[in-house]
Design a protein around this motif. Structure first.
Motif, short mmCIF file in Angstrom:
data_model
loop_
_atom_site.label_atom_id
_atom_site.label_comp_id
_atom_site.label_asym_id
_atom_site.label_seq_id
_atom_site.Cartn_x
_atom_site.Cartn_y
_atom_site.Cartn_z
N THR A 80 -19.52 98.67 -54.64
CA THR A 80 -18.79 99.98 -54.46
C THR A 80 -18.64 100.43 -56.10
O THR A 80 -18.14 99.64 -56.73
CB THR A 80 -17.62 100.19 -53.50
N ILE A 81 -18.66 101.88 -56.11
CA ILE A 81 -18.20 102.27 -57.39
C ILE A 81 -17.11 103.31 -56.86
O ILE A 81 -16.59 104.06 -57.85
CB ILE A 81 -19.33 103.07 -58.21
N ASP A 109 -15.50 92.26 -54.57
CA ASP A 109 -16.18 93.46 -54.84
C ASP A 109 -17.28 93.04 -56.28
O ASP A 109 -16.91 92.40 -56.81
CB ASP A 109 -15.43 94.57 -55.23
N ILE A 110 -18.18 93.92 -56.04
CA ILE A 110 -19.30 93.77 -57.35
C ILE A 110 -19.34 95.32 -57.77
O ILE A 110 -19.25 96.12 -56.71
CB ILE A 110 -20.50 93.18 -57.11
N SER A 111 -19.52 95.55 -58.99
CA SER A 111 -19.83 96.80 -59.41
C SER A 111 -21.45 96.88 -60.15
O SER A 111 -21.40 96.40 -61.20
CB SER A 111 -18.77 97.41 -60.73
N ALA A 112 -22.21 97.38 -59.36
CA ALA A 112 -23.56 97.80 -60.02
C ALA A 112 -24.07 98.72 -59.70
O ALA A 112 -25.32 99.03 -59.80
CB ALA A 112 -24.37 96.35 -59.68
N SER A 286 -24.52 102.46 -53.99
CA SER A 286 -24.86 101.15 -53.12
C SER A 286 -25.14 101.37 -51.76
O SER A 286 -25.69 100.08 -51.17
CB SER A 286 -23.44 100.23 -53.48
N ALA A 287 -24.86 102.32 -51.05
CA ALA A 287 -25.06 102.53 -49.71
C ALA A 287 -26.29 102.81 -49.37
O ALA A 287 -26.86 102.97 -48.15
CB ALA A 287 -24.00 103.16 -48.89
#
Ligand code: UT7
Length: 336
Positions: A80-81, A109-112, A286-287
């Protein structure tokens, strides 16, 4: 070594629709301009729900469709951002609690940015194939309306809210064949949420300058996205000795119909192969890819064993592609 398979897919979108005609009343724009330049007609906007609520709904259905019990899920990762909170707790921890996943579960969480789901696939595949985890719940969840400036016509027309989720498990069939992720941090400022981190901590000045919102040099990002995505898809096809006609469905990140069309034409994908949701959901970061896979699954196009090619490009910059055979078997809805 066990193989990893995507054994379920699900999505959730908030019910409130923000149409191009609604946006015409908010900024100087037109339905005609937005459709022509982006392909977007409407997007969903969450009102009382936050990112973890949206992700929870998608995650619950993904577990149900996997045929597994909640106790069998041993990791949850959220891309998620637009997390519930800037630093902690992670949105994954909150979703794990909402879903009553096992106490002590691995959650992070990851941020990409828009490539989030491809990164999730690579991490989940590695965890499963290394034997570290058996069943990993991956979720791309966004409430982008919380980081969009609704006075900036160049960005507010693009983004929407939603979540997509999937379970990756060890399986002998329908494996995730290959995932490739990449980045180039040298041009990060072209697509950035500048404020409220350590660079520009939250302050009156930060908010007055609207640094808490997404800023994008759209035209420059557009050109880099087309070039990078085309090469990324060509590379992964070549690496796997596949040609575009061997792919059942091409599922690109849904940022702009013109980017998708450019890549699709250069790679010779047909209309039937290409899954499009950009008109009804806009860019959900990301979704966007899991929501698009879910759309084609729910309308009966994607079936167990379908060969999928995914690609994405986003802030960072980050990008990536994946080739997999879809392993979902247990179609059901949340009330089943
Ligand atoms: O998901 C991560 C990756 N993101 C992307 O890949 C997005 C990439 N970028 C894009 O999708 C496109 O660049 C946009 C849709 C953001 C913009 O389309 P564009 O064809 O690149 O337009 P532009 O930025 O070059 O702007 C053209 C004109 C400008 O007016 P002038 O300077 O030519 O007079 C803009 O001010 O369009 C104007 N404009 C608008 N007009 C009406 C910009 N936004 C709007 C708007 N309504 N909403």
């Amino acid at each position: 070594m066990p193989k990893a398979s995507l054994i379920s897919i699900a999505a959730y979108t908030p019910s409130r629709v923000l149409s191009n005609f609604d946006l015409e009343k908010m900024v100087e724009t037109s339905d005609e301009w937005i459709v022509k330049r982006t392909g977007i007609k409407e997007r969903r906007i969450a009102k009382d729900e936050i990112t973890s609520d949206i992700g929870t709904k998608a995650g619950e259905l993904a577990i149900k469709r996997s045929g597994l019990k909640k106790e069998q899920i041993d990791a949850i990762i959220c891309a998620t951002i637009s997390p519930d909170h800037l630093c902690m707790p992670s949105t994954a921890c909150k979703i794990a609690a909402n879903l009553s996943l096992p106490h002590g579960i691995t959650a992070f969480d990851i941020s990409a940015a828009c490539t989030g789901f491809i990164y999730l696939l690579e991490i989940a595949k590695s965890l499963v194939e290394s034997g570290a985890k058996k069943n990993v719940l991956i979720i791309g969840a966004e409430k982008l309306s919380s980081v969009v400036d609704y006075t900036d016509r160049s960005t507010c027309i693009l983004f929407g809210d939603g979540a997509g989720a999937a379970v990756v498990s060890a399986s002998d069939e329908n494996e995730i064949l290959n995932v490739h992720t990449a980045s180039d941090g040298t041009q990060g400022e072209l697509l950035i949420t500048p404020g409220c981190g350590s660079a520009f901590p939250a302050s009156k000045e930060t908010l007055d300058k609207k640094l808490n919102f997404i800023h994008m040099a759209g035209n420059e990002v557009f050109k880099i996205a087309v070039q990078t995505l085309t090469k990324s898809v060509l590379d992964i096809l070549e690496k796997n000795n596949l040609t575009s006609d061997q792919i059942d469905f091409f599922i690109p990140h849904q940022a702009n119909i013109r980017i998708i069309e450019a890549v699709k034409q250069r790679l010779n994908f047909t209309d039937e192969q290409c899954v499009l949701t950009v008109a009804k959901y806009g860019n959900t970061s990301s979704a966007s890819i899991p929501m698009a896979i879910n759309d084609a699954y729910e309308d009966g196009r994607i079936k167990n064993g379908s060969m999928l090619l995914l690609d994405a490009f986003g802030g960072g910059f980050t990008w990536g592609s994946a080739i997999l055979k879809f392993g979902g078997k247990n179609y059901c809805d949340l009330n089943a």
